[in-house]
Enzyme design. Structure first.
Site, PDB file in Angstrom:
ATOM      1  CB  ILE A   1      33.984 -22.685  18.023  1.00  0.00           C
ATOM      2  CG1 ILE A   1      34.822 -21.446  18.372  1.00  0.00           C
ATOM      3  CG2 ILE A   1      32.549 -22.344  17.727  1.00  0.00           C
ATOM      4  CD1 ILE A   1      34.988 -20.469  17.212  1.00  0.00           C
ATOM      5  CB  ALA A   2      33.676 -23.943  23.571  1.00  0.00           C
ATOM      6  CB  ILE A   3      35.321 -18.736  25.031  1.00  0.00           C
ATOM      7  CG1 ILE A   3      35.768 -18.347  23.615  1.00  0.00           C
ATOM      8  CG2 ILE A   3      36.055 -17.914  26.087  1.00  0.00           C
ATOM      9  CD1 ILE A   3      37.249 -18.457  23.350  1.00  0.00           C
TER      10      ILE A   3
ATOM     11  CD  GLU B   1      25.412 -28.471  11.550  1.00  0.00           C
ATOM     12  OE1 GLU B   1      26.394 -28.652  12.297  1.00  0.00           O
ATOM     13  OE2 GLU B   1      25.323 -29.000  10.433  1.00  0.00           O
TER      14      GLU B   1
ATOM     15  CG  ASN C   1      24.424 -19.804  21.375  1.00  0.00           C
ATOM     16  OD1 ASN C   1      24.634 -18.638  21.711  1.00  0.00           O
ATOM     17  ND2 ASN C   1      25.338 -20.747  21.497  1.00  0.00           N
TER      18      ASN C   1
ATOM     19  CE1 TYR D   1      30.394 -19.138  15.184  1.00  0.00           C
ATOM     20  CE2 TYR D   1      28.139 -19.707  15.726  1.00  0.00           C
ATOM     21  CZ  TYR D   1      29.488 -19.899  15.898  1.00  0.00           C
ATOM     22  OH  TYR D   1      29.944 -20.839  16.780  1.00  0.00           O
TER      23      TYR D   1
END
Length: 160
Positions: A77-79, A111, A116, A123
């Protein structure tokens, strides 16, 4: 007050035409970025579901998960960096969780790097709980990964 961005956003299934844009975000975000062949394999995998987030028709983020035996494993998952800080990660995660629950998953896991803290806060804000540690999980620096889980039944109990 957080940054603002016009909310002309859309989320849809990732296609092979999206791979180059997704791979660009992947390369800028993760050490263990995937090749075009790996991405093509993922989006054609029956167990995998990948979505892209668009702002004014430009891909600005992506997320994917595997769904096996009632459990979803978020794989990535990334922006895009220039869109971080606008709440896009929250929106992307919520949309992906909605898809996971619609597919009748009972739980979701992922994970995250121990360092981070931004991702961990996202989350936790969405109900995930740290349940364990994978020691020396990341190949680039042997950093530990936190294992997070979110259970559908716990969400229902929270809302009752």
């Amino acid at each position: 007050m957080g940054k603002t961005l016009s909310k002309i956003l859309k989320m849809r299934a990732m296609t092979k035409e999206d791979i180059q844009a997704v791979q660009s975000i992947d390369n800028a975000t993760f050490f263990d970025c995937w090749s075009q062949e790996a991405w093509l394999e993922e989006i054609t995998n029956e167990l995998a579901i990948y979505q892209v987030l668009l702002h004014n028709a430009q891909i600005i983020g992506f997320a994917g998960f595997w769904l096996v035996a009632g459990e979803a494993q978020i794989t990535k998952i990334a922006i895009a960096e220039e869109y971080r800080g606008y709440g896009m990660g929250q929106q992307l995660l919520q949309n992906v969780l909605a898809i996971i629950w619609q597919r009748e998953a009972e739980a979701v896991t992922l994970e995250v790097r121990k360092s981070n803290h931004t991702a961990q806060e996202l989350y936790k804000k969405n109900g995930f709980k740290v349940t364990g540690v994978r020691e020396s999980y990341y190949a680039d620096n042997s950093e530990d990964a936190l294992i997070l889980w979110l259970y559908q039944k716990e969400l229902g109990e929270k809302n009752e």
